[in-house]
Design a protein around this motif. Structure first.
Motif, PDB file in Angstrom:
ATOM      1  N   GLN A   1       0.848  -1.183   0.000  1.00 32.07           N
ATOM      2  CA  GLN A   1       0.000   0.000   0.000  1.00 32.07           C
ATOM      3  C   GLN A   1       0.893   1.245   0.000  1.00 32.07           C
ATOM      4  OE1 GLN A   1      -3.134  -0.029   3.045  1.00 32.07           O
ATOM      5  NE2 GLN A   1      -2.786  -2.232   3.314  1.00 32.07           N
ATOM      6  N   LEU A   2       0.450   2.260  -0.700  1.00 34.73           N
ATOM      7  CA  LEU A   2       1.206   3.509  -0.771  1.00 34.73           C
ATOM      8  C   LEU A   2       0.454   4.602  -0.034  1.00 34.73           C
ATOM      9  CD1 LEU A   2       2.316   3.453  -4.533  1.00 34.73           C
ATOM     10  CD2 LEU A   2       3.527   2.540  -2.539  1.00 34.73           C
ATOM     11  N   VAL A   3       1.184   5.370   0.745  1.00 36.48           N
ATOM     12  CA  VAL A   3       0.622   6.490   1.497  1.00 36.48           C
ATOM     13  C   VAL A   3       1.467   7.723   1.217  1.00 36.48           C
ATOM     14  CG1 VAL A   3      -0.047   7.361   3.767  1.00 36.48           C
ATOM     15  CG2 VAL A   3      -0.106   4.894   3.316  1.00 36.48           C
ATOM     16  N   SER A   4       0.826   8.841   0.899  1.00 41.33           N
ATOM     17  CA  SER A   4       1.554  10.075   0.570  1.00 41.33           C
ATOM     18  C   SER A   4       1.334  11.135   1.640  1.00 41.33           C
ATOM     19  CB  SER A   4       1.105  10.625  -0.786  1.00 41.33           C
ATOM     20  OG  SER A   4       1.457   9.739  -1.826  1.00 41.33           O
ATOM     21  N   VAL A   5       2.431  11.803   1.976  1.00 37.21           N
ATOM     22  CA  VAL A   5       2.398  12.949   2.893  1.00 37.21           C
ATOM     23  C   VAL A   5       3.236  14.048   2.239  1.00 37.21           C
ATOM     24  CG1 VAL A   5       2.926  13.798   5.202  1.00 37.21           C
ATOM     25  CG2 VAL A   5       2.222  11.416   4.884  1.00 37.21           C
TER      26      VAL A   5
ATOM     27  N   PHE B   1       7.977   8.706  10.736  1.00 36.60           N
ATOM     28  CA  PHE B   1       8.498   9.720   9.820  1.00 36.60           C
ATOM     29  C   PHE B   1       7.833  11.056  10.132  1.00 36.60           C
ATOM     30  CE2 PHE B   1       8.908   5.670   7.624  1.00 36.60           C
ATOM     31  CZ  PHE B   1      10.204   5.729   7.129  1.00 36.60           C
ATOM     32  N   VAL B   2       8.639  12.107  10.206  1.00 34.16           N
ATOM     33  CA  VAL B   2       8.144  13.446  10.508  1.00 34.16           C
ATOM     34  C   VAL B   2       8.558  14.387   9.378  1.00 34.16           C
ATOM     35  CG1 VAL B   2       8.132  15.372  12.137  1.00 34.16           C
ATOM     36  CG2 VAL B   2       8.326  13.014  12.988  1.00 34.16           C
ATOM     37  N   ILE B   3       7.564  15.078   8.806  1.00 36.63           N
ATOM     38  CA  ILE B   3       7.813  16.029   7.713  1.00 36.63           C
ATOM     39  C   ILE B   3       7.403  17.412   8.188  1.00 36.63           C
ATOM     40  CG2 ILE B   3       7.243  16.643   5.335  1.00 36.63           C
ATOM     41  CD1 ILE B   3       6.606  13.716   4.824  1.00 36.63           C
ATOM     42  N   ARG B   4       8.342  18.367   8.123  1.00 35.59           N
ATOM     43  CA  ARG B   4       8.072  19.728   8.597  1.00 35.59           C
ATOM     44  C   ARG B   4       7.794  20.668   7.428  1.00 35.59           C
ATOM     45  NH1 ARG B   4      11.649  17.426  12.071  1.00 35.59           N
ATOM     46  NH2 ARG B   4      11.116  17.590  14.290  1.00 35.59           N
ATOM     47  N   LYS B   5       7.144  21.776   7.739  1.00 36.36           N
ATOM     48  CA  LYS B   5       6.802  22.757   6.717  1.00 36.36           C
ATOM     49  C   LYS B   5       8.070  23.335   6.081  1.00 36.36           C
ATOM     50  CE  LYS B   5       3.634  25.787   7.446  1.00 36.36           C
ATOM     51  NZ  LYS B   5       2.834  26.882   8.040  1.00 36.36           N
ATOM     52  N   GLY B   6       8.076  23.390   4.744  1.00 38.87           N
ATOM     53  CA  GLY B   6       9.176  24.016   4.014  1.00 38.87           C
ATOM     54  C   GLY B   6      10.500  23.285   4.094  1.00 38.87           C
ATOM     55  N   ALA B   7      10.501  22.037   4.583  1.00 37.84           N
ATOM     56  CA  ALA B   7      11.751  21.307   4.804  1.00 37.84           C
ATOM     57  C   ALA B   7      11.903  20.165   3.800  1.00 37.84           C
ATOM     58  CB  ALA B   7      11.801  20.757   6.218  1.00 37.84           C
TER      59      ALA B   7
ATOM     60  N   GLN C   1       0.735  18.167  13.541  1.00 39.58           N
ATOM     61  CA  GLN C   1       1.043  18.737  14.846  1.00 39.58           C
ATOM     62  C   GLN C   1       0.716  20.229  14.858  1.00 39.58           C
ATOM     63  OE1 GLN C   1       1.864  16.503  17.053  1.00 39.58           O
ATOM     64  NE2 GLN C   1       2.177  14.862  15.545  1.00 39.58           N
ATOM     65  N   ALA C   2       0.836  20.837  16.045  1.00 40.68           N
ATOM     66  CA  ALA C   2       0.512  22.254  16.195  1.00 40.68           C
ATOM     67  C   ALA C   2       1.444  23.160  15.382  1.00 40.68           C
ATOM     68  CB  ALA C   2       0.580  22.636  17.677  1.00 40.68           C
ATOM     69  N   ASP C   3       2.690  22.731  15.198  1.00 42.44           N
ATOM     70  CA  ASP C   3       3.645  23.550  14.439  1.00 42.44           C
ATOM     71  C   ASP C   3       3.523  23.358  12.924  1.00 42.44           C
ATOM     72  OD1 ASP C   3       4.586  20.996  14.267  1.00 42.44           O
ATOM     73  OD2 ASP C   3       6.625  21.436  14.951  1.00 42.44           O
ATOM     74  N   GLY C   4       2.548  22.568  12.486  1.00 44.17           N
ATOM     75  CA  GLY C   4       2.350  22.337  11.061  1.00 44.17           C
ATOM     76  C   GLY C   4       3.059  21.113  10.533  1.00 44.17           C
ATOM     77  N   SER C   5       3.914  20.477  11.341  1.00 44.36           N
ATOM     78  CA  SER C   5       4.605  19.272  10.903  1.00 44.36           C
ATOM     79  C   SER C   5       3.634  18.097  10.891  1.00 44.36           C
ATOM     80  CB  SER C   5       5.784  18.959  11.822  1.00 44.36           C
ATOM     81  OG  SER C   5       5.335  18.691  13.143  1.00 44.36           O
ATOM     82  N   GLN C   6       3.951  17.102  10.068  1.00 44.61           N
ATOM     83  CA  GLN C   6       3.105  15.907   9.947  1.00 44.61           C
ATOM     84  C   GLN C   6       3.934  14.669  10.276  1.00 44.61           C
ATOM     85  OE1 GLN C   6       0.426  16.074   6.273  1.00 44.61           O
ATOM     86  NE2 GLN C   6       1.960  17.613   5.770  1.00 44.61           N
ATOM     87  N   SER C   7       3.309  13.730  10.940  1.00 37.55           N
ATOM     88  CA  SER C   7       3.998  12.476  11.283  1.00 37.55           C
ATOM     89  C   SER C   7       3.131  11.295  10.884  1.00 37.55           C
ATOM     90  CB  SER C   7       4.295  12.411  12.784  1.00 37.55           C
ATOM     91  OG  SER C   7       3.096  12.407  13.539  1.00 37.55           O
TER      92      SER C   7
END
Length: 615
Positions: free
Chosen positions: A87-91, A181-187, A158-164
């Motif tokens: 299965q593929l999941v996109s963030v 996995f954690v992806i932050r805004k603009g990173a 999350q509150a700072d806009g990052s996604q996990s």
């Protein structure tokens, strides 16, 4: 052995016959192999056609059963992770879209939203890569996480806009593995936290063995040139290093990060606690595919032998942009090649002069072609004092040329005598014959600095100017139906033509300013050099050939203005005459040079005397 004309002709004919024989033999062998392959393919198709459809289905089912049984056996206590469908999941954030796969609980591919390949599609990194590690799944049984099916959680913002997002597998006896996995805004950097419950059983003596099998794919106009710019970079013992020519590297010190680098993009694995050891095998492709290079990396870390451990890792998928990389991990900014190895002396020039000036002009000039022009004007302005002194030396040489011609005529073929008298004239007139070489010497470090800068500056990528569609690559005004050897390629670059023509004009002008040369190499070198540039420049970035064109035009303009409107040749001649009347002092270099010339002249006279005596 004496060879006459007939013997030579015989050898030539024999060589031609051998060439024809080998060519014909190779052609026959190729035809035979092709026919044999066609026959084998036909037999295979016939054999396959005779198999009944139901037999094919049964064979496929049997194969799947064997594969499933093998995976179940390897999964051991992780039976639920043995069989499943991928299965593929996109963030995504505003700069990247990360696609994860449940098979291995890992990154499947990463799309860079702000960049496109030369073919027009989005730049995609990390496709067809495998990144995992071995765990003990049962007694005397182990498996790689890349073959296990993880269960994904829903992405959480999350509150700072990052996604996990979490991917997990659980064993029947309570052991578990979680990949967060954690992806932050603009990173472009993705945090990857590996959590192991029951680590004392999952890992043998706390040994964490990570394997990364990767490939990089073409993103620029030509795979051949992008391969030349590709390499493996890493930080070992907190010191930057890289692999280009070498294909193997064994790490003896702590490894902070390792990166697969293309011309303008890179994929980097960062270990916050480092890897204690490991090795890399890397190879550039040489075929016609769009694969640039392949790498197999094995990295080991010693973890505490406890029930639960966590391994903090990071993955960077993004541009090789100096301003971005310097904020990622220590030494990662050195991935951008601003000068390495024998050209490392140009790195400070790029880092502290060219790059800040370029960025300053780019701050208010939108077209990068004009930014390159302003950068060229700045460089010529800074070097103008030395350039003026060289032109003054050239003017003095021009004033002395009539006298040099007289001396040349006087000594004829006596080169040693002419050199001694010429040196005497230069000393009397206070002329430095090497003064005109300063601009050429200045061009060397500047050219190498700009070569590194323009080849690695991603800001130029895709930027059009005049007839060039991409300043980071060569421009094309004509496509050739064949490939010209010696690096010329299958195209003609107009900026290369302008750079060569202006270099040729400078050579002609400089020849008119220097004494007549009898040495054929010295006489024709000013004409040979521009011709050599044609082969060197034709595949280089158009930003570099545009810089060279502008620099040459400035040189021609300065030479004309200085020689005709600033330098007074009558005053120079008067000063030379005044210098001749002044008391002469020899430098140690001049004294040694004259002694050397006198010794050579004596040896030449003795040699000629002996030849006359023997005759």
């Amino acid at each position: 052995m004496k060879t006459d004309k007939n013997t030579v002709i015989g050898f030539i004919l024999l060589g031609v016959l051998f060439f024809i024989f080998f060519w014909y033999n190779n052609k026959q062998q190729a035809t035979l192999l092709e026919a044999r392959k066609k026959q084998e393919d036909s037999l295979a198709r016939i054999a396959a056609s005779r198999i009944k459809p139901e037999d094919k289905a049964l064979a496929r089912i049997d194969s799947l059963k064997r594969d499933s049984a093998s995976r179940v056996a390897a999964a051991g206590d992780f039976t639920t992770a043995a069989i499943g469908q991928e299965q593929l999941v996109s963030v995504e954030n505003d700069v990247i879209k990360v696609t994860f796969t449940t098979k291995g609980g890992q990154v499947k591919s990463v799309e860079l939203k702000n960049y496109h390949s030369a073919q027009g599609s989005p730049v995609v990194l990390f496709n067809q890569n495998q990144l995992g590690y071995n765990v003990n799944t049962a007694a005397n049984q182990s498996a790689s996480t890349t073959g296990l099916f993880f269960t994904p959680s829903a992405p959480v913002t999350q509150a700072d806009g990052s996604q996990s997002i979490n991917f997990s597998i659980n064993a029947a006896n309570g052991e578990s593995i979680i990949h967060q996995f954690v992806i932050r805004k603009g990173a472009y950097m993705v945090d990857w936290n590996v959590s192991l419950t029951g680590a004392d059983k999952l890992l043998s003596q706390g040994q964490f063995n990570l394997q990364w099998n990767g490939e990089t794919f073409q993103q620029e106009r030509t795979a051949t040139y992008e391969r030349q710019m590709s390499n493996i970079c890493f930080s070992e013992g907190n010191e930057f290093d890289y692999m280009s020519a070498k294909t193997e590297r064994k790490f003896e010190k702590n490894v902070q990060w390792v990166s697969m680098v293309q011309q303008f993009f890179n994929t980097t694995l960062v270990a916050k606690n480092g890897f204690g050891s490991g090795d890399v095998q890397w190879q550039r492709k040489t075929d016609s595919s769009n694969v640039l290079a392949t790498a197999q990396m094995n990295l080991q870390a010693k973890l505490p032998v406890t029930a639960s451990v966590s391994v903090p890792l990071q993955l960077y998928f993004g541009p090789s942009d100096y301003s971005i990389l310097k904020h990622q991990a220590p030494e990662m900014d050195r991935i951008v090649n601003l000068g390495r190895d024998m050209y490392s002396f140009v790195r400070p020039i790029n880092k502290f002069i060219i790059m800040p000036v370029f960025d300053f002009f780019a701050g208010f000039v939108k077209n990068y072609g004009w930014v390159v022009l302003l950068l060229t004007l700045f460089i010529r302005l800074v070097t103008s004092p030395l350039t003026y002194s060289s032109y003054l030396s050239g003017a003095k040489m021009k004033v002395l040329r009539p006298e040099l011609d007289v001396i040349k005529k006087k000594f004829g073929s006596d080169q040693q005598g002419f050199a001694m008298e010429q040196m005497k004239l230069f000393r009397e007139a206070g002329v430095n014959p090497l003064g005109g070489c300063i601009p050429a010497l200045l061009q060397i470090p500047i050219f190498f600095a700009l070569y590194s800068f323009f080849n690695s500056n991603i800001a130029l990528r895709g930027q059009s100017f005049l007839w060039s569609q991409d300043l980071s690559s060569y421009d094309v005004i004509a496509k050739l139906p064949f490939n010209v050897p010696l690096g010329f390629g299958d195209h003609i670059s107009l900026f290369t033509i302008t750079a060569v023509i202006t270099s040729f004009l400078i050579s002609i002008y400089n020849m008119s300013m220097t004494p007549t040369q009898d040495n054929p190499m010295m006489k024709y070198m000013p004409y040979i050099f521009p011709f050599m540039l044609l082969f060197i420049f034709n595949r280089l970035p158009s930003a570099l050939t545009w810089y060279y064109t502008v620099s040459n035009l400035i040189t021609l303009g300065l030479q004309f203005v200085i020689q005709n409107y600033i330098i007074n040749h009558d005053k120079i001649l008067a000063k030379i005459e005044e210098k001749r009347k002044a008391p002469k002092t020899k430098s140690k270099w001049q004294d040694r040079y004259e002694q050397m010339m006198e010794s050579q002249k004596k040896l030449q006279d003795l040699k000629e005397k002996n030849q006359r005596r023997n005759n």
